[in-house]
Every structure is written in C-alpha cells, then in structure tokens.
Scaffold this active site. Structure first.
Site, short mmCIF file in Angstrom:
data_model
loop_
_atom_site.label_atom_id
_atom_site.label_comp_id
_atom_site.label_asym_id
_atom_site.label_seq_id
_atom_site.Cartn_x
_atom_site.Cartn_y
_atom_site.Cartn_z
CG PHE A 195 130.76 74.51 99.63
CD1 PHE A 195 130.70 75.34 98.50
CD2 PHE A 195 131.60 73.42 99.60
CE1 PHE A 195 131.47 75.06 97.37
CE2 PHE A 195 132.37 73.14 98.48
CZ PHE A 195 132.30 73.96 97.36
CB ILE A 196 126.58 71.07 99.65
CG1 ILE A 196 128.00 70.49 99.52
CG2 ILE A 196 125.59 70.20 98.87
CD1 ILE A 196 128.15 69.10 100.09
N PRO A 244 111.38 67.80 117.93
CG PRO A 244 112.06 65.58 118.09
CD PRO A 244 112.01 66.86 118.87
CG ASN A 276 127.55 66.78 111.57
OD1 ASN A 276 126.95 67.61 110.89
ND2 ASN A 276 128.85 66.84 111.77
CE1 TYR A 295 131.47 66.63 108.83
CE2 TYR A 295 133.06 65.27 107.64
CZ TYR A 295 131.90 66.03 107.66
OH TYR A 295 131.17 66.19 106.50
CE LYS A 323 127.57 64.29 107.40
NZ LYS A 323 126.37 65.12 107.11
#
Length: 318
Positions: free
Chosen positions: A11-12, A48, A81, A131, A135
């Site tokens: 969305f962002i 990585p 996250n 969540y 984060k």
C-alpha cells in the site's frame, strides 16, 4: 541519486515507487518477489550474502525498505518484519559501498500511551501484539546496525489504495455493498478509539524527503492530530451518500495481524472482553515536530479529501 526500493507492491510502497520514479533526480531499482520487480528476491528466504551481491551490482546510495507484513501469524510477522530487516542490514554492511537505509517503522511500536497528548520519538516503546513487537524488533536492529539509517514511524495510513482488510477499506466496501443491495445498515467494529490518520501520498513525500536528508534515528510521520475513528468513519459515509446507519459491535476490535502482507491497518475479529491485551490502543497521536524540523515535511492532504478519494476509488471499481 541511485535508490533501491524494497516492498514496492504494498500500500505504501506503490505510492513511494510512483513518487520516486517521477523524480528526474532519482534512478530507482525495485527489488521484490514479483515478476514486476527489476530484481527478484525474497527477503524472508534469501541470504544476506546473496542480497549483498545485488547491492554491489546496483550500487545504490539509498535503500528504502517499505517491505513487511501487517497481517498473519506471529511467525510470518517475525519473518517479514524482523528477520528480513536483519538480512537487509547485514547485506548493506557486507556491500562494497554501504548505502543509507530508510526503514519504514510503525506507530504500533509505541503501544498504549496516556491519552490527551502527542507521542514523541523519545517515548518508551511498549507494543502489545505480535505486529508491534515484530516491527519494534526490526527498528531496534536498524538502530543498532551502525549504518547511516533512519526509521520513519508511520502512524495510521489512509487514502486511495487502502486494502479491503483495512478499517476504511472495509467500511468503503460495506457502504458500496449496502448501496447496491439497498441495505440500511453497515456493521463495523468498535470505533471509539482515537487515531492519527495520515494520507499515503503524504507518507510517500516524507519517505522521499528522508531519502535525500542526512537525518538518522527515529522520526514520527503523522498528521499531528488525534481523530476519533467514529468521526473519520462518518466522513467516509458522508462522501458515499449512504443514508442508513453504521452500527458498532463492541465485541469486535481492530487487530493489526490477521491474513495477508502489506502495510495497512488490519481487519477485526471477535475478541473476548477478558483479553484486554488484544484490545485496540485507545489513543494515538504523533508528535511531528521532528519531521518538520529535520525533514522539512508536513501533511498536505486533509482527512476529508483522503477519505473522499477512498470512496471514489471504491465506487468506480468494476
């Protein structure tokens, strides 16, 4: 400026991609899991070392990380996250010319706060759900990485493109269905909480400003105003022309982790009143002075316009 954008399908991320690609001073490369990405890479599964090789090939000056998950199991949230952020940080450290990192955090990292005032970046984070915890762990990894890094703690994002699982995405779909089927009632969860709603286009502007700034640490991105969710919902109802009623079920509360990736507020489900840890945070308001002073950023899109655009997009959907 060479920019590597992660999470351009969210969305962002979609709005950030549009804004950065429209900037003639930026050369943007998109990395993600979908075929539309310039580089196919899964941050939750890739190493990585492999990501560092892509970084060496692209040689970005800035990495913008909009990738992550807002809904799903605790395991998925930690993978998307937290572990993915660790991969990004380690890859940047291993690359030949470590890039600046702009990472997208969340106001959910703060958890419950005292009502009545804005939350400064110095507030002690106390997230209460998977969540927010995942984060915050990602943010702490970025801050401890030793990189030239900035975390933007984004408050409650609204605007066109809002996922159907989000608060206003769900309400808009409910209003559309009610109008089509001549229903007189739309049901929603408890809307008594206060939130700091910020338009996704303003968020994209903030991320663009962060990419070219020298700011580090944590910066809040919000409107600076707390609005009761019920009042915001009425703005969307008014835009739709719906003349029925919106009823709230106190047994159902907004939860930020259900099903599906992307940065957006989550859907709701029944929650027992005896489990307050899962109840929504009653107050959220950003202290945005740092964003103004260090990024030269402030919001442009008023909430009424933002929600009007949500309705227009929903109403025009075939």
């Amino acid at each position: 400026m060479r920019v590597l954008l992660l999470g351009a399908d969210g969305f962002i991320g979609r709005r950030v991609a549009e804004r950065l690609l429209a900037d003639p001073g930026m050369q943007v490369t998109v990395l993600g899991r979908r075929d539309s990405a310039d580089i196919r890479f899964d941050l939750t599964a890739g190493s990585p070392g492999a990501l560092a090789r892509f970084l060496d090939a692209v040689a970005p000056q800035v990495v913008v990380n909009c990738a992550g998950a807002t809904y799903g199991t605790s395991r998925l949230l930690i993978q998307a996250n937290t572990l993915a952020v660790a991969t990004v940080c380690e890859a940047i450290r291993r690359s030949r010319e470590p890039a600046r990192l702009v990472h997208i955090g969340s106001a959910a990292e703060y958890g419950p706060v005292q009502a009545g005032g804005p939350i400064p970046e110095s507030a002690e984070p106390r997230p209460i759900g998977p969540y927010g915890v995942s984060k915050l762990a990602g943010t702490e990894l970025v801050l401890a990485s030793g990189l030239d890094a900035l975390v933007l703690r984004i408050f409650d994002v609204v605007g066109p493109g809002s996922p159907t699982a989000s608060l206003f995405g769900r309400l808009a779909e409910g209003l559309r269905r009610a109008l089509v089927q001549d229903e007189l009632q739309v049901r929603m969860p408890d809307l008594s909480g206060y939130r700091d709603f910020v338009d996704v286009r303003d968020v994209a502007r903030a991320i663009q400003a962060a990419a070219v700034s020298a700011a580090t640490g944590v910066i809040n991105i919000g409107s600076g105003h707390a609005v009761r969710a019920r009042e915001a919902a009425h703005l969307l109802v008014r835009a739709s022309g719906f003349e029925g009623s919106v009823t709230e079920d106190a047994r159902q509360v907004l939860l930020p982790a259900q099903a599906g990736p992307g940065h957006a507020e989550g859907p709701y489900r029944p929650v027992e009143a005896a489990r307050p840890v899962l109840e929504p945070v009653p107050w959220r308001q950003a202290d945005v002075r740092t964003a103004r002073d260090r990024l030269g950023w402030r919001t442009h899109v008023p909430l009424e316009e933002s929600l009007g655009d949500v309705w227009m997009e929903t109403a025009c959907r075939v």
